[in-house]
Structures are given as structure tokens and as C-alpha cells.
Write a protein that holds these residues in place. Structure first.
Motif, PDB file in Angstrom:
ATOM      1  N   UNK A  12      48.388  48.665  31.202  1.00 32.02           N
ATOM      2  CA  UNK A  12      49.165  49.234  32.304  1.00 32.02           C
ATOM      3  C   UNK A  12      48.447  49.195  33.576  1.00 32.02           C
ATOM      4  N   UNK A  13      47.022  49.115  33.458  1.00 32.30           N
ATOM      5  CA  UNK A  13      46.264  48.858  34.787  1.00 32.30           C
ATOM      6  C   UNK A  13      46.596  47.565  35.580  1.00 32.30           C
ATOM      7  N   UNK A  14      46.824  46.495  34.734  1.00 31.64           N
ATOM      8  CA  UNK A  14      47.039  45.046  35.062  1.00 31.64           C
ATOM      9  C   UNK A  14      48.508  45.008  35.636  1.00 31.64           C
ATOM     10  N   UNK A  15      49.156  45.876  34.752  1.00 28.76           N
ATOM     11  CA  UNK A  15      50.920  45.710  35.360  1.00 28.76           C
ATOM     12  C   UNK A  15      50.875  46.551  36.676  1.00 28.76           C
ATOM     13  N   UNK A  16      50.127  47.581  36.882  1.00 24.06           N
ATOM     14  CA  UNK A  16      50.016  48.001  38.496  1.00 24.06           C
ATOM     15  C   UNK A  16      49.471  47.067  39.159  1.00 24.06           C
ATOM     16  N   UNK A  17      48.422  46.324  38.910  1.00 27.54           N
ATOM     17  CA  UNK A  17      47.853  45.438  39.718  1.00 27.54           C
ATOM     18  C   UNK A  17      48.660  44.232  40.092  1.00 27.54           C
ATOM     19  N   UNK A  18      49.674  43.806  39.065  1.00 28.28           N
ATOM     20  CA  UNK A  18      50.637  43.085  39.280  1.00 28.28           C
ATOM     21  C   UNK A  18      51.646  43.278  40.348  1.00 28.28           C
ATOM     22  N   UNK A  19      52.017  44.775  40.139  1.00 29.18           N
ATOM     23  CA  UNK A  19      52.754  45.270  41.372  1.00 29.18           C
ATOM     24  C   UNK A  19      52.323  45.041  42.495  1.00 29.18           C
ATOM     25  N   UNK A  20      50.972  45.516  42.752  1.00 28.50           N
ATOM     26  CA  UNK A  20      50.433  45.367  43.896  1.00 28.50           C
ATOM     27  C   UNK A  20      50.287  44.041  44.609  1.00 28.50           C
ATOM     28  N   UNK A  22      52.469  41.639  44.615  1.00 31.21           N
ATOM     29  CA  UNK A  22      53.618  41.266  45.201  1.00 31.21           C
ATOM     30  C   UNK A  22      53.695  41.910  46.794  1.00 31.21           C
ATOM     31  N   UNK A  23      52.764  42.870  47.100  1.00 29.22           N
ATOM     32  CA  UNK A  23      52.802  43.297  48.352  1.00 29.22           C
ATOM     33  C   UNK A  23      51.748  42.527  49.314  1.00 29.22           C
ATOM     34  N   UNK A  24      51.111  41.523  48.801  1.00 31.96           N
ATOM     35  CA  UNK A  24      50.030  41.039  49.784  1.00 31.96           C
ATOM     36  C   UNK A  24      49.942  39.550  49.066  1.00 31.96           C
ATOM     37  N   UNK A  25      49.581  38.624  50.265  1.00 30.88           N
ATOM     38  CA  UNK A  25      49.757  37.225  49.958  1.00 30.88           C
ATOM     39  C   UNK A  25      47.995  36.859  49.712  1.00 30.88           C
ATOM     40  N   UNK A  26      47.131  37.867  49.926  1.00 26.60           N
ATOM     41  CA  UNK A  26      45.622  37.628  49.375  1.00 26.60           C
ATOM     42  C   UNK A  26      45.225  37.862  48.001  1.00 26.60           C
ATOM     43  N   UNK A  27      46.017  38.360  47.176  1.00 26.91           N
ATOM     44  CA  UNK A  27      45.933  38.887  45.776  1.00 26.91           C
ATOM     45  C   UNK A  27      47.058  38.514  44.943  1.00 26.91           C
ATOM     46  N   UNK A  28      46.634  37.962  43.642  1.00 23.92           N
ATOM     47  CA  UNK A  28      47.525  37.402  42.793  1.00 23.92           C
ATOM     48  C   UNK A  28      47.400  37.797  41.424  1.00 23.92           C
ATOM     49  N   UNK A  29      47.882  38.359  40.667  1.00 26.14           N
ATOM     50  CA  UNK A  29      47.804  38.666  39.140  1.00 26.14           C
ATOM     51  C   UNK A  29      49.084  38.186  38.275  1.00 26.14           C
ATOM     52  N   UNK A  30      48.450  37.358  37.256  1.00 23.84           N
ATOM     53  CA  UNK A  30      49.473  36.764  36.533  1.00 23.84           C
ATOM     54  C   UNK A  30      49.191  36.971  34.947  1.00 23.84           C
ATOM     55  N   UNK A  64      47.239  36.735  27.872  1.00 26.64           N
ATOM     56  CA  UNK A  64      46.060  36.640  28.834  1.00 26.64           C
ATOM     57  C   UNK A  64      46.628  37.189  30.430  1.00 26.64           C
ATOM     58  N   UNK A  65      45.564  37.539  31.141  1.00 28.31           N
ATOM     59  CA  UNK A  65      46.162  37.994  32.505  1.00 28.31           C
ATOM     60  C   UNK A  65      44.826  37.278  33.315  1.00 28.31           C
ATOM     61  N   UNK A  66      45.059  36.577  34.497  1.00 26.05           N
ATOM     62  CA  UNK A  66      44.411  36.173  35.267  1.00 26.05           C
ATOM     63  C   UNK A  66      44.693  36.514  36.720  1.00 26.05           C
ATOM     64  N   UNK A  67      43.660  36.816  37.492  1.00 25.42           N
ATOM     65  CA  UNK A  67      43.988  37.094  39.042  1.00 25.42           C
ATOM     66  C   UNK A  67      43.058  36.625  39.918  1.00 25.42           C
ATOM     67  N   UNK A  68      43.368  36.392  40.919  1.00 26.97           N
ATOM     68  CA  UNK A  68      42.385  35.782  42.093  1.00 26.97           C
ATOM     69  C   UNK A  68      42.651  36.752  43.429  1.00 26.97           C
ATOM     70  N   UNK A  74      36.956  30.374  52.677  1.00 32.07           N
ATOM     71  CA  UNK A  74      36.841  29.514  51.476  1.00 32.07           C
ATOM     72  C   UNK A  74      36.302  30.175  50.097  1.00 32.07           C
ATOM     73  N   UNK A  75      36.153  31.556  50.075  1.00 34.53           N
ATOM     74  CA  UNK A  75      35.713  32.124  48.928  1.00 34.53           C
ATOM     75  C   UNK A  75      36.626  33.091  48.243  1.00 34.53           C
ATOM     76  N   UNK A  76      36.626  32.992  47.054  1.00 32.67           N
ATOM     77  CA  UNK A  76      37.807  33.799  46.389  1.00 32.67           C
ATOM     78  C   UNK A  76      36.919  34.480  44.849  1.00 32.67           C
ATOM     79  N   UNK A  77      37.361  35.591  44.666  1.00 28.46           N
ATOM     80  CA  UNK A  77      37.268  36.098  43.417  1.00 28.46           C
ATOM     81  C   UNK A  77      38.069  36.087  42.344  1.00 28.46           C
ATOM     82  N   UNK A  78      37.859  36.189  41.254  1.00 25.04           N
ATOM     83  CA  UNK A  78      38.718  35.979  39.971  1.00 25.04           C
ATOM     84  C   UNK A  78      38.348  36.508  38.971  1.00 25.04           C
TER      85      UNK A  78
END
Length: 370
Positions: A12-20, A22-30, A64-68, A74-78
Motif C-alpha cells: 500500500x505504501x509503495x502504491x501511494x509512492x507510485x501515485x506520487x 506521477x506528479x513529479x519528474x524527480x521521483x519514480x517508483x516502479x 519487486x519495487x524499485x525507485x529513484x 548528478x546525485x540520486x537516491x534509490x
């Protein structure tokens, strides 16, 4: 019950993160995964013919779930969470670990490299694994017992891993899994180093890994009852030091990709050392003329342990059915294993051993990735 509730909350938490996302170009959850089922025939499984529906033999069933997140400069969290399951029975691949394949978080920099923490496989799987007979193919093509870790069935806990940026196709990595024993730093410690190179036509990779105080199920794999003075009445051998050396390479010539891997596994205790050596070689053929939709794989393998020898021949064909993606494929394969030496019993990785020195296997299946 508690584990199931935790998983539901995580989803559920990851699904919410995935919805979020879609609202920003800086974060992605797959969310991603694979489901593979097929029908197997084994000529000799403890002395009898066996027909069975088995899961994850082409590629392990997993979700699985992966996000960045782009942090700028040039720095990213994942992060990456991945768990295995068995679609033929609806069970977890590892009932004691919720995310048995990956549970990691880290930072990556375009100039400084990547730092990862958590649970993950060693470099034998991540770097050399894609070059062995099972890619593409069926998991029975792994070496006896998968003691060299080319398949992701053994992960390192409490790990810290660093990888350099890719420079001219070359990347190098080191990692350490802390044993977390305050009385003995070396007890249960695990570490690994590896490299991989990818050129226009060639790929090379290698790794070295050391595991302190690791067990190996040598009795089930080789049928031995004693190794280095240790009675295997409970199946497993308790190694003080367990190490692997893994090397692999491939070279593309048009639609043909010949490949080879060599691995050496060493088991040590205070009585001495025993080794398993494995040599695999084969050729993958893109029958679709470079579109990567239809493959033929032909390979052979030779393994030794103590006075026993194992030879194996594999044949694999696959066809992707999706018109615009590579998500769905049907496949078929055949394998023949021959063992020799005193007490040697044939047995392909992941299947019930034979009662004698030969075993033939057939499989047809379907895999869906998402």
C-alpha cells in the motif's frame, strides 16, 4: 499473519509512492516482476519417471519495487525491494525472509559511483551470472548445487557495497557483509569483489567471494556422507571458509553469441580443503535476425568434485509472443546429465536427483514479465 499484514502495508505504501511519482519528474517508483510456470518430465527421480508442474525454472518467480529520486548535481537516491515466490503452489521462495532477493537502499553519483546498503547477492550473480548457460535457458543448466552463486539463491546480509562509475565500458565493485559478532569480527563475515566490461561485441566479468562459517548441502548434491572428516548425517557441511572464483565472457558475431564461464568453489576447515570446479560453454543464436524475439541456445558443462565428474548437455528454444514488447514468451528445453566416479549420482540443479548415473529432462513453459 503478521508477515502478511506487513506485506500488505508495504504494498500500500509503495502504491501511494507510485501515485506520487506521477506528479513529479524527480521521483519514480516502479513495480516489476516475473511469473514462470511449465510442465517438466524427469526420466529418473529417485528411480521413477516424474511429471510435474514447476515454477520459476526459466526465470525465478518474483515481484519487486524499485525507485529513484534525483537529488541534483548528478546525485540520486534509490531503493530496491524484491521477493521470490512459487506460482505453482502460491508459497514464498524463502519463508523466513520477506524480501529474500534484494532489500537495498543507496546513493549513486555520476562521478563518484554507487554506494548500496542492505541485503543483496554477491558479484558472481550480478556481474557474471548473465554470461552462463542459463541465460537465456532453464535453471537446470546451473552447476551442480549452484554452489558458485551464479543463481541468486544466496544473499549477503548486513552488506555495504561500492561500485565505480562505468568508464570505457568497465566497472569495478567491492562489498562487505558484516558478521555482527562483537566477540569475533571474522565470524560469519562475507566479502566480494568483481569487475565487468561491456564493449560493442564483447562482455567479460569476474568475481571473488569469501564466506566465513557458511554451510553447503554437499550430501544432497553429491551423495557424500563425509567431507574433510566431517560427518554429514544432517546433510550440510559446515565450512570455516567458503570461497568462489568466477570468470565469464561472451562475444557477439552477427546473430551468434558464443559464451563460457569457469568457476571454482573451495570448502575449508581445520582438516584441509576440497574444491568443486565447473566449466560451461555454449552459443546463443538470435533466430529473429537481431530482434531478440526468438532464441536457440546450445550448451555443455563439465563439473568435478572429489573423485566425481558430471557432464551435461542443454538445448533451449524460446519465442516472444508480444507484438511490441518482450514481456511474454513460450519456451521448451531438454537436458541430459551424466555422472561418473564412485558414488556419483546424476542430478540437475533444482530437480530431484537420479537413482543412477544418468538423468534426462524435458520442459515446456510460459513466462510473463511485467
Amino acid at each position: 499473519m503478521i508477515k502478511s499484514q506487513i506485506l500488505v502495508c508495504a504494498l500500500g505504501a509503495l502504491a501511494c509512492a507510485g501515485a506520487y511519482a506521477q506528479t513529479t519528474n524527480q521521483t519514480s517508483v516502479v513495480m516489476y516482476g516475473s511469473i514462470d510456470d511449465g510442465l517438466d518430465y524427469v526420466s529418473n527421480a529417485h528411480g521413477a519417471h516424474l511429471w510435474a508442474v514447476n515454477a520459476g525454472k526459466r526465470s525465478p518467480d518474483r515481484i519487486g519495487f524499485r525507485g529513484t529520486e534525483d537529488l541534483g548535481g548528478g546525485l540520486s537516491a534509490f531503493f530496491k525491494l524484491e521477493t521470490g515466490f512459487n506460482s505453482d503452489a502460491g508459497t514464498q521462495a524463502n519463508p523466513t525472509k520477506l524480501f529474500n532477493r534484494y532489500a537495498t537502499v543507496g546513493l549513486t553519483s555520476n562521478t563518484l559511483g554507487t554506494l548500496t546498503l542492505g541485503r543483496m547477492p554477491d558479484f558472481a550473480y550480478d556481474y557474471v551470472g548473465p554470461l552462463n548457460n542459463s541465460i537465456p535457458g532453464i535453471s537446470w543448466a546451473y552447476s551442480p548445487g549452484n554452489l558458485d552463486n551464479l543463481a541468486n539463491v544466496y544473499g549477503i546480509d548486513n552488506a555495504v557495497r561500492y561500485e565505480t562509475p562505468v568508464v570505457d565500458g568497465l566497472q569495478v565493485g567491492v562489498m562487505n557483509g558484516f558478521g555482527e559478532d562483537p566477540s569475533n569480527f571474522s565470524r560469519s563475515r562475507q566479502y566480494s569483489a568483481g569487475f565487468r566490461y561491456s564493449g560493442s561485441q564483447s562482455r567479460l566479468a569476474g568475481s571473488y567471494s569469501m564466506f566465513h562459517n557458511r554451510t553447503a548441502d554437499l550430501k544432497s548434491v553429491f551423495g557424500v556422507t563425509s567431507v574433510l572428516g566431517q560427518n554429514l548425517s544432517n546433510s550440510v557441511f559446515n565450512a570455516d571458509r567458503y570461497s568462489t572464483i568466477v570468470l565469464g565472457g561472451s562475444y557477439q558475431i552477427g546473430i551468434f553469441i558464443p559464451h563460457a564461464t569457469f568457476t571454482q568453489v573451495s570448502f575449508e576447515n581445520n582438516r584441509g580443503e576440497e574444491e568443486q570446479r565447473n566449466l560451461q560453454a555454449g552459443v546463443n543464436v538470435d533466430l529473429s535476425g537481431g530482434q531478440k524475439r526468438r532464441f536457440l541456445g546450445v550448451s555443455a558443462a563439465h563439473s568435478t568434485f572429489m573423485d566425481m565428474k558430471y557432464n551435461q548437455l542443454n538445448l533451449f528454444v524460446s519465442q516472444h509472443l508480444s507484438l511490441y514488447t518482450l514481456f511474454t514468451q513460450v519456451y521448451a528445453g531438454a537436458s541430459y546429465v551424466r555422472a561418473s566416479g564412485k558414488g556419483a549420482v546424476a542430478g540437475a540443479f533444482g530437480y530431484t536427483p537420479s537413482s543412477g548415473q544418468s538423468q534426462a529432462l524435458l520442459r515446456t513453459g510460459v513466462q510473463v514479465q511485467f
